[in-house]
Design a protein around this motif. Sequence first.
Motif, PDB file in Angstrom:
ATOM      1  N   GLU A 164      11.454  20.570  -5.291  1.00  0.00           N
ATOM      2  CA  GLU A 164      10.415  21.349  -5.955  1.00  0.00           C
ATOM      3  C   GLU A 164       9.269  20.448  -6.396  1.00  0.00           C
ATOM      4  N   GLU A 165       9.591  19.247  -6.861  1.00  0.00           N
ATOM      5  CA  GLU A 165       8.548  18.301  -7.289  1.00  0.00           C
ATOM      6  C   GLU A 165       7.681  17.879  -6.109  1.00  0.00           C
ATOM      7  N   VAL A 166       8.304  17.655  -4.962  1.00  0.00           N
ATOM      8  CA  VAL A 166       7.544  17.300  -3.762  1.00  0.00           C
ATOM      9  C   VAL A 166       6.606  18.441  -3.379  1.00  0.00           C
ATOM     10  N   ARG A 167       7.114  19.681  -3.422  1.00  0.00           N
ATOM     11  CA  ARG A 167       6.272  20.839  -3.085  1.00  0.00           C
ATOM     12  C   ARG A 167       5.124  20.985  -4.089  1.00  0.00           C
ATOM     13  N   ARG A 168       5.439  20.751  -5.353  1.00  0.00           N
ATOM     14  CA  ARG A 168       4.397  20.901  -6.396  1.00  0.00           C
ATOM     15  C   ARG A 168       3.275  19.899  -6.188  1.00  0.00           C
ATOM     16  N   ARG A 169       3.652  18.660  -5.907  1.00  0.00           N
ATOM     17  CA  ARG A 169       2.621  17.641  -5.721  1.00  0.00           C
ATOM     18  C   ARG A 169       1.813  17.874  -4.451  1.00  0.00           C
ATOM     19  N   ALA A 170       2.492  18.384  -3.424  1.00  0.00           N
ATOM     20  CA  ALA A 170       1.781  18.679  -2.182  1.00  0.00           C
ATOM     21  C   ALA A 170       0.748  19.784  -2.370  1.00  0.00           C
ATOM     22  N   GLY A 171       1.020  20.686  -3.337  1.00  0.00           N
ATOM     23  CA  GLY A 171       0.114  21.803  -3.570  1.00  0.00           C
ATOM     24  C   GLY A 171      -1.040  21.479  -4.498  1.00  0.00           C
ATOM     25  N   GLN A 172      -1.043  20.279  -5.094  1.00  0.00           N
ATOM     26  CA  GLN A 172      -2.109  19.925  -6.047  1.00  0.00           C
ATOM     27  C   GLN A 172      -3.442  19.715  -5.355  1.00  0.00           C
ATOM     28  N   ALA A 218       0.835  -1.198   0.000  1.00  0.00           N
ATOM     29  CA  ALA A 218       0.000   0.000   0.000  1.00  0.00           C
ATOM     30  C   ALA A 218       0.869   1.247   0.000  1.00  0.00           C
ATOM     31  N   ARG A 219       0.413   2.238  -0.712  1.00  0.00           N
ATOM     32  CA  ARG A 219       1.152   3.502  -0.795  1.00  0.00           C
ATOM     33  C   ARG A 219       1.050   4.271   0.520  1.00  0.00           C
ATOM     34  N   GLU A 220       2.180   4.766   0.991  1.00  0.00           N
ATOM     35  CA  GLU A 220       2.223   5.608   2.183  1.00  0.00           C
ATOM     36  C   GLU A 220       1.703   6.993   1.809  1.00  0.00           C
ATOM     37  N   PRO A 221       0.648   7.469   2.459  1.00  0.00           N
ATOM     38  CA  PRO A 221       0.054   8.764   2.077  1.00  0.00           C
ATOM     39  C   PRO A 221       1.075   9.896   2.099  1.00  0.00           C
ATOM     40  N   GLY A 222       1.007  10.755   1.088  1.00  0.00           N
ATOM     41  CA  GLY A 222       1.835  11.946   1.052  1.00  0.00           C
ATOM     42  C   GLY A 222       3.284  11.717   0.692  1.00  0.00           C
ATOM     43  N   THR A 223       3.604  10.546   0.156  1.00  0.00           N
ATOM     44  CA  THR A 223       4.995  10.266  -0.200  1.00  0.00           C
ATOM     45  C   THR A 223       5.149  10.130  -1.716  1.00  0.00           C
ATOM     46  N   LEU A 224       6.381  10.329  -2.151  1.00  0.00           N
ATOM     47  CA  LEU A 224       6.732  10.212  -3.568  1.00  0.00           C
ATOM     48  C   LEU A 224       7.613   8.985  -3.729  1.00  0.00           C
ATOM     49  N   ARG A 225       7.130   8.029  -4.521  1.00  0.00           N
ATOM     50  CA  ARG A 225       7.904   6.823  -4.770  1.00  0.00           C
ATOM     51  C   ARG A 225       8.881   7.084  -5.921  1.00  0.00           C
ATOM     52  N   VAL A 226      10.172   6.995  -5.617  1.00  0.00           N
ATOM     53  CA  VAL A 226      11.205   7.324  -6.600  1.00  0.00           C
ATOM     54  C   VAL A 226      12.097   6.110  -6.822  1.00  0.00           C
ATOM     55  N   GLY A 227      12.132   5.619  -8.062  1.00  0.00           N
ATOM     56  CA  GLY A 227      13.054   4.545  -8.412  1.00  0.00           C
ATOM     57  C   GLY A 227      14.426   5.107  -8.739  1.00  0.00           C
ATOM     58  N   GLY A 244       9.457  13.280   2.460  1.00  0.00           N
ATOM     59  CA  GLY A 244       8.370  12.770   1.646  1.00  0.00           C
ATOM     60  C   GLY A 244       8.803  11.853   0.518  1.00  0.00           C
ATOM     61  N   VAL A 245      10.112  11.647   0.336  1.00  0.00           N
ATOM     62  CA  VAL A 245      10.618  10.800  -0.751  1.00  0.00           C
ATOM     63  C   VAL A 245      10.979   9.418  -0.203  1.00  0.00           C
ATOM     64  N   ARG A 246      10.562   8.400  -0.931  1.00  0.00           N
ATOM     65  CA  ARG A 246      10.941   7.026  -0.612  1.00  0.00           C
ATOM     66  C   ARG A 246      11.642   6.434  -1.833  1.00  0.00           C
ATOM     67  N   LEU A 247      12.820   5.860  -1.624  1.00  0.00           N
ATOM     68  CA  LEU A 247      13.632   5.362  -2.730  1.00  0.00           C
ATOM     69  C   LEU A 247      13.470   3.861  -2.913  1.00  0.00           C
ATOM     70  N   TYR A 248      13.461   3.454  -4.189  1.00  0.00           N
ATOM     71  CA  TYR A 248      13.329   2.049  -4.564  1.00  0.00           C
ATOM     72  C   TYR A 248      14.401   1.732  -5.604  1.00  0.00           C
ATOM     73  N   SER A 249      15.256   0.769  -5.302  1.00  0.00           N
ATOM     74  CA  SER A 249      16.330   0.422  -6.218  1.00  0.00           C
ATOM     75  C   SER A 249      15.839  -0.537  -7.297  1.00  0.00           C
ATOM     76  N   LEU A 250      16.064  -0.153  -8.558  1.00  0.00           N
ATOM     77  CA  LEU A 250      15.800  -1.012  -9.707  1.00  0.00           C
ATOM     78  C   LEU A 250      17.093  -1.564 -10.280  1.00  0.00           C
ATOM     79  N   GLN A 251      18.183  -1.398  -9.554  1.00  0.00           N
ATOM     80  CA  GLN A 251      19.495  -1.782 -10.044  1.00  0.00           C
ATOM     81  C   GLN A 251      19.623  -3.293 -10.159  1.00  0.00           C
ATOM     82  N   LYS A 252      20.248  -3.736 -11.267  1.00  0.00           N
ATOM     83  CA  LYS A 252      20.568  -5.145 -11.465  1.00  0.00           C
ATOM     84  C   LYS A 252      22.059  -5.278 -11.778  1.00  0.00           C
ATOM     85  N   GLY A 253      22.562  -6.500 -11.712  1.00  0.00           N
ATOM     86  CA  GLY A 253      23.949  -6.756 -12.063  1.00  0.00           C
ATOM     87  C   GLY A 253      24.900  -6.538 -10.898  1.00  0.00           C
ATOM     88  N   PRO A 254      26.207  -6.615 -11.150  1.00  0.00           N
ATOM     89  CA  PRO A 254      27.199  -6.473 -10.081  1.00  0.00           C
ATOM     90  C   PRO A 254      27.054  -5.211  -9.231  1.00  0.00           C
TER      91      PRO A 254
END
Length: 437
Positions: free
Chosen positions: A429-437, A275-284, A314-324
């Motif tokens: 700035e992106e976090v602020r923009r989305r919060a203001g929507q 489930a998505r954590e309210p008010g957060t930005l999922r960033v890969g 408000g940012v949560r990081l998700y690694s999509l990295q593969k390989g060594p």
Amino acid sequence: MDHAQATTTLEAVLAANPRDDGAWSMLGHLLRRAGKLDGAIACHRRGLEVAPENASIWSNLGNALVDAGRFDEALAAHAEALRLEPHSPAFLFNNAVALRKSGRFKETLAMIGRATAGGGATPELRWERALARLQIGDYVHGFADYEARRGLASYHGRPPSERTWNGGPLDGRTLFLFTEQGFGDAILAARYMPLVRERGGRVLYECHPELRRVLSGLGVDSVLQPGSPPPAFDVEASQMSLPGLFGTTLASVPPPVTLTIPDSSREKAAHRLGAREPGTLRVGIVWSGRVTFADNGRRATSLARFLRFAEVPGVRLYSLQKGPPEAELADSGVAGHLVTPLGPDLDDFADTAAMLEQLDLVIMTDSSVAHLAGSLGKPVWNLVQHVPYWIYGFSGDCTPWYPTMRLFRQGPDQDWEPVFARAADALREEVRRRAGQ
């Protein structure tokens, strides 16, 4: 004689005669091939102490300095080589390479013109000219020269044949489209499949297993394993020749391919991300492409640089990295806390695409995932080296190949620090923009 034996022999030669300029330069050449650039540069300079008029050493020094990213010094060394031997084809070529890698494309083309004056262009010169022309957006001439790659000694794809397709009507004939280069290139070129099908023939499509599911909606007649003997066909073409065959210009780049994401991959992504954590930005995040790619050292960086994005509220990081490079995550001590590792759940690009669907933004250094995210229409911030892959041009923050991609460019100093600083500011700035929507 292998590298170690050759090095030992040269060291013995230099012990007996420290003024053997040829041995110094040969040792520098071996060190450069081993990636030991500081030692290579020092050896070439030691050779020049003995023989300052040796043009070959100046050119070898310039090559090592290019690899080290010391472009001003490299160009000065190549200029000295050409002062000494102004008509040497090898020195003209090396200078052209240095100019292109430093981002001086007009001078690159002038140098290649000088090298080809009075004679035909070699495949190597045409390839350098192709890269320069494509980088500045001269697709008409650039794609014509791009075919020279198949004449290079380093080319590992299918050799040219008498059955090469010219892009015209197929009229029921069978076309074999073979793959070359990397995963990202295959995704890039897949956008041309609707145009290929319009030519009215059967299509045999060579596809990496990792891409098979995500590219399963192309409407081809048969999908082949790379390297396996193809069934009977009438004409053939490389997938990377399609932009040229269809006369692509900056104004006529086709839209990205529509990807196929199986339900099983979507279910896996939903279960893994939860489930998505309210008010957060999922960033890969992705910090490296395939380590076997020759230029990966310039386009990639380290996980550590990306951790500054975790500092943004408000940012949560998700690694999509593969390989060594994925091992950096386990070594960092932040896996599962500041960065959620998705790599172990990614069996192919369909799985990666399903994860991307669940994310809000991807921030990465250039690799195949950039092509995947761009094809999905996801916002992707691509942090690119000073002279990046040609589809990104050389200026501006966008590319016609992927409308949802934003480019953050290195400067001539090739320093990643200001690139990441700008991206961090943009993320706040992106976090602020989305919060203001």
